[in-house]
Design a protein around this motif. Structure first.
Motif, PDB file in Angstrom:
ATOM      1  N   LYS A   2       0.839  -1.198   0.000  1.00  0.00           N
ATOM      2  CA  LYS A   2       0.000   0.000   0.000  1.00  0.00           C
ATOM      3  C   LYS A   2       0.873   1.247   0.000  1.00  0.00           C
ATOM      4  N   LEU A   3       0.456   2.227  -0.763  1.00  0.00           N
ATOM      5  CA  LEU A   3       1.223   3.458  -0.894  1.00  0.00           C
ATOM      6  C   LEU A   3       0.749   4.476   0.134  1.00  0.00           C
ATOM      7  N   SER A   4       1.694   5.126   0.778  1.00  0.00           N
ATOM      8  CA  SER A   4       1.333   6.103   1.809  1.00  0.00           C
ATOM      9  C   SER A   4       0.761   7.384   1.222  1.00  0.00           C
ATOM     10  N   GLU A   5       1.402   7.898   0.165  1.00  0.00           N
ATOM     11  CA  GLU A   5       1.078   9.232  -0.328  1.00  0.00           C
ATOM     12  C   GLU A   5      -0.357   9.369  -0.848  1.00  0.00           C
ATOM     13  N   PRO A   6      -0.814   8.494  -1.758  1.00  0.00           N
ATOM     14  CA  PRO A   6      -2.190   8.644  -2.259  1.00  0.00           C
ATOM     15  C   PRO A   6      -3.211   8.541  -1.143  1.00  0.00           C
ATOM     16  N   LEU A   7      -2.897   7.755  -0.132  1.00  0.00           N
ATOM     17  CA  LEU A   7      -3.836   7.609   0.981  1.00  0.00           C
ATOM     18  C   LEU A   7      -3.961   8.909   1.751  1.00  0.00           C
ATOM     19  N   ARG A   8      -2.817   9.597   1.864  1.00  0.00           N
ATOM     20  CA  ARG A   8      -2.861  10.880   2.576  1.00  0.00           C
ATOM     21  C   ARG A   8      -3.541  11.948   1.727  1.00  0.00           C
ATOM     22  N   ALA A   9      -3.213  11.918   0.418  1.00  0.00           N
ATOM     23  CA  ALA A   9      -3.734  12.956  -0.473  1.00  0.00           C
ATOM     24  C   ALA A   9      -5.221  12.782  -0.732  1.00  0.00           C
ATOM     25  N   ARG A  10      -5.652  11.531  -0.898  1.00  0.00           N
ATOM     26  CA  ARG A  10      -7.055  11.290  -1.236  1.00  0.00           C
ATOM     27  C   ARG A  10      -7.635  10.196  -0.351  1.00  0.00           C
ATOM     28  N   PRO A  11      -7.818  10.487   0.915  1.00  0.00           N
ATOM     29  CA  PRO A  11      -8.287   9.456   1.845  1.00  0.00           C
ATOM     30  C   PRO A  11      -9.641   8.878   1.445  1.00  0.00           C
ATOM     31  N   GLU A  12     -10.385   9.622   0.600  1.00  0.00           N
ATOM     32  CA  GLU A  12     -11.703   9.120   0.216  1.00  0.00           C
ATOM     33  C   GLU A  12     -11.591   7.866  -0.670  1.00  0.00           C
ATOM     34  N   LYS A  18       0.827  11.429   8.350  1.00  0.00           N
ATOM     35  CA  LYS A  18       1.981  10.697   7.832  1.00  0.00           C
ATOM     36  C   LYS A  18       2.179   9.453   8.693  1.00  0.00           C
ATOM     37  N   ARG A  19       2.469   8.345   8.049  1.00  0.00           N
ATOM     38  CA  ARG A  19       2.707   7.111   8.792  1.00  0.00           C
ATOM     39  C   ARG A  19       4.076   7.147   9.464  1.00  0.00           C
ATOM     40  N   GLN A  20       4.204   6.438  10.585  1.00  0.00           N
ATOM     41  CA  GLN A  20       5.528   6.311  11.216  1.00  0.00           C
ATOM     42  C   GLN A  20       6.331   5.225  10.532  1.00  0.00           C
ATOM     43  N   MET A  21       5.623   4.171  10.087  1.00  0.00           N
ATOM     44  CA  MET A  21       6.336   3.036   9.495  1.00  0.00           C
ATOM     45  C   MET A  21       6.039   2.996   8.004  1.00  0.00           C
ATOM     46  N   GLU A  22       7.013   3.396   7.190  1.00  0.00           N
ATOM     47  CA  GLU A  22       6.855   3.317   5.742  1.00  0.00           C
ATOM     48  C   GLU A  22       8.231   3.194   5.105  1.00  0.00           C
ATOM     49  N   TRP A  23       8.263   2.573   3.928  1.00  0.00           N
ATOM     50  CA  TRP A  23       9.531   2.271   3.276  1.00  0.00           C
ATOM     51  C   TRP A  23       9.430   2.582   1.780  1.00  0.00           C
ATOM     52  N   ASP A  24      10.592   2.787   1.199  1.00  0.00           N
ATOM     53  CA  ASP A  24      10.659   3.019  -0.238  1.00  0.00           C
ATOM     54  C   ASP A  24      10.433   1.677  -0.952  1.00  0.00           C
ATOM     55  N   SER A  25       9.839   1.729  -2.135  1.00  0.00           N
ATOM     56  CA  SER A  25       9.637   0.487  -2.905  1.00  0.00           C
ATOM     57  C   SER A  25       9.608   0.858  -4.381  1.00  0.00           C
ATOM     58  N   PRO A  26       9.641  -0.137  -5.281  1.00  0.00           N
ATOM     59  CA  PRO A  26       9.580   0.170  -6.717  1.00  0.00           C
ATOM     60  C   PRO A  26       8.279   0.880  -7.093  1.00  0.00           C
ATOM     61  N   TRP A  27       7.272   0.815  -6.243  1.00  0.00           N
ATOM     62  CA  TRP A  27       5.963   1.412  -6.562  1.00  0.00           C
ATOM     63  C   TRP A  27       5.745   2.735  -5.848  1.00  0.00           C
ATOM     64  N   GLY A  28       6.646   3.066  -4.940  1.00  0.00           N
ATOM     65  CA  GLY A  28       6.519   4.301  -4.164  1.00  0.00           C
ATOM     66  C   GLY A  28       6.601   3.997  -2.677  1.00  0.00           C
ATOM     67  N   VAL A  29       6.662   5.052  -1.875  1.00  0.00           N
ATOM     68  CA  VAL A  29       6.783   4.877  -0.423  1.00  0.00           C
ATOM     69  C   VAL A  29       5.486   4.297   0.131  1.00  0.00           C
ATOM     70  N   GLY A  30       5.614   3.281   0.939  1.00  0.00           N
ATOM     71  CA  GLY A  30       4.409   2.661   1.501  1.00  0.00           C
ATOM     72  C   GLY A  30       4.770   1.567   2.489  1.00  0.00           C
ATOM     73  N   PHE A  31       3.892   0.580   2.574  1.00  0.00           N
ATOM     74  CA  PHE A  31       4.074  -0.489   3.565  1.00  0.00           C
ATOM     75  C   PHE A  31       3.426  -1.769   3.026  1.00  0.00           C
ATOM     76  N   PRO A  32       3.907  -2.928   3.514  1.00  0.00           N
ATOM     77  CA  PRO A  32       3.395  -4.192   2.978  1.00  0.00           C
ATOM     78  C   PRO A  32       1.993  -4.510   3.480  1.00  0.00           C
ATOM     79  N   GLY A  33       1.255  -5.286   2.701  1.00  0.00           N
ATOM     80  CA  GLY A  33      -0.028  -5.818   3.148  1.00  0.00           C
ATOM     81  C   GLY A  33       0.228  -6.868   4.220  1.00  0.00           C
ATOM     82  N   TRP A  34      -0.788  -7.218   4.969  1.00  0.00           N
ATOM     83  CA  TRP A  34      -0.608  -8.154   6.083  1.00  0.00           C
ATOM     84  C   TRP A  34      -0.224  -9.564   5.600  1.00  0.00           C
ATOM     85  N   HIS A  35      -0.866 -10.030   4.530  1.00  0.00           N
ATOM     86  CA  HIS A  35      -0.678 -11.428   4.132  1.00  0.00           C
ATOM     87  C   HIS A  35       0.716 -11.717   3.588  1.00  0.00           C
TER      88      HIS A  35
END
Ligand SMILES: [Zn+2]
Length: 454
Positions: free
Chosen positions: A170-180, A189-206
């Motif tokens: 999941k990407l952090s930025e679009p969620l912040r920009a367009r929470p709807e 802003k999330r405390q736990m987020e990392w860079d990835s080939p798709w953008g800054v975000g965090f892994p899904g649970w599964h």
């Protein structure tokens, strides 16, 4: 074996502990039969969202914000509490306990593999798994994709191709920009987020379970465990990711434990019955009373927790310890060996436990053995072998008769005088003092008292 571990955002409940006790009995049983066991249990410290369909806030971040804490500090302190709880329940520590936040690179690599093979697609808020592309989706719960889709609630994320699709990253930025875009998304802003080939975000649970299980166990591995509540979504998703990425099965066997009910109802925070080990301690119960209580019901049967039921387990365990103390002249562990030359009761025990972990029957075999006319040496050797599976710490009491220290007896006598003088305050103080010495005083109907070790 791989076990889905705790999400470290609140204290583990008795319901969760039932699952971890089941895993421990399985782990111990495999060792009893001579297998080498490598158990991996993950610590979910990121990515587990409040909503089941990859919606809402991260459970750890939300709880940390509520408490005004840093998310990782909260996760580490609850992880330490979890490890203490394992110790209190005499659960053997799994060989590997990886944390999701320390395996981000492995999770990203797995998502990249899925993307390369055409199982992943991009939406404005992240990467998703396309469940329609994985033909075996739903096999574990015996549901077809259409049935699952019909059952799934209307997706909040309209960009998903199928309602059963789930987030890989999941990407952090679009969620912040367009929470709807996604109902309940965090605006901060999330405390736990990392860079990835798709953008800054965090892994899904599964994805963490798929990434960490293959890292430490290879694929396929032998046994995957978890609660029945994981079957329909979490485990289906683990299978889909791991098998789509590698073309190999994830695990050879799946074992799921049933729920713990409280007074016949679901256990939950909102119900006010999400009891923890501390709640048991506050009522004077030993965590091992609860361990004994869970052994009395097969892991695939719903277990109804009541305080009366726990009292029953406590008396049984107390009786068991008293008998064990009386087995004087006990040999050291392993006197009978673990081969096939075991005595009849031990064979009955082994037959019960290897029959899909039939712990109630195994307990019955133990009690029968204790009632038999076997010698104290034989009994204590058998009991030690059996307790390698039950985990009731009987080795600490076998053959160790308890002598009441003179000062404890003196306190008991002083208390008796206080009672005769109807000085209840002093009587209570003395009961407490006796308890501090590790003894429990019980009044008898004839006016006398009995002292039992705590
Ligand atoms: Zn898992």
């Amino acid at each position: 074996m791989y076990t889905c571990g705790p999400t470290v955002y609140n204290p583990v409940t008795l319901g969760n502990w039932r699952a971890f006790l089941f895993d421990d009995v399985l782990h111990r049983t495999l060792k009893f039969f001579g297998y080498d066991v490598t158990q991996v249990m993950n610590i979910t410290d990121v990515g587990h969202l409040v909503g089941d369909a990859d919606e809402g806030e991260d459970k750890v971040e939300r709880e940390a914000a509520k408490r005004g804490m840093n998310a990782l500090d909260l996760a580490r302190s609850l992880e330490a509490e979890f490890l203490q709880g394992m110790e209190r329940l005499n659960i053997e520590k799994p060989e590997v306990m990886p944390r999701a936040t320390e395996h981000i690179a492995e999770q990203i690599a797995l998502v990249q593999e899925l993307e390369k093979k055409g199982f992943a697609y991009r939406t404005s808020d992240g990467m998703y798994f396309d469940t329609a592309k994985f033909s075996a989706y739903g096999a574990l719960s015996g549901q077809k994709l259409e049935d699952k889709e019909a059952g799934a609630r209307v997706a909040a994320n309209l960009e998903k191709r199928n309602p059963t699709d789930f987030a890989l990253w999941k990407l952090s930025e679009p969620l912040r920009a367009r929470p709807e875009l996604v109902e309940g998304s965090p605006k901060k802003k999330r405390q736990m987020e990392w860079d990835s080939p798709w953008g800054v975000g965090f892994p899904g649970w599964h994805i963490e379970c798929s990434a960490m299980s293959v890292k430490y166990l290879g694929q396929p591995f032998d046994i995957h465990t978890g609660g029945v509540d994981h079957i329909a979504v979490h485990h289906e998703n683990e299978i889909a990711q791991s098998e789509a990425a590698s073309g190999k099965p994830l695990a050879n066997f799946w074992l799921h434990n049933e729920f713990l009910l409280v007074d016949g109802r679901r256990m939950g925070k909102s119900e006010g019955n999400a009891f923890t080990l501390d709640d048991l301690a506050a009522k004077g119960f030993d965590p091992l009373d609860y361990r004994y209580f869970t052994l009395g019901t097969h892991y695939r049967t719903k277990l109804n927790f009541t305080w009366e039921g726990l009292e029953g387990a406590r008396s049984a365990l107390k009786k068991l310890r008293a008998i064990a103390r009386g087995l004087v002249g006990a040999p050291l562990a392993g006197a009978l060996g673990t081969g096939q030359e075991q005595g009849q009761p031990l064979q009955q025990f082994a037959a019960a436990i290897e029959d899909d972990l039939n712990t109630p029957q195994a307990l019955a075999a133990m009690w029968e053995m204790l009632k038999s006319d076997a010698s104290a040496e034989e009994k204590s050797a058998s009991l030690l072998e059996m307790d390698a599976v039950f985990g009731l710490r009987l080795s600490e009491v076998i053959g160790k008769p308890s002598e009441v220290p003179a000062e404890v007896v003196a306190l008991g006598e002083e208390r008796q005088i206080a009672r005769q003088n109807k000085d209840w305050k002093r009587s209570d103080e003395l009961r407490e003092a006796i308890k501090q010495n590790g003894w429990l005083i019980e009044d008898q109907s004839d006016g006398g008292f009995e002292l039992n070790m705590l």
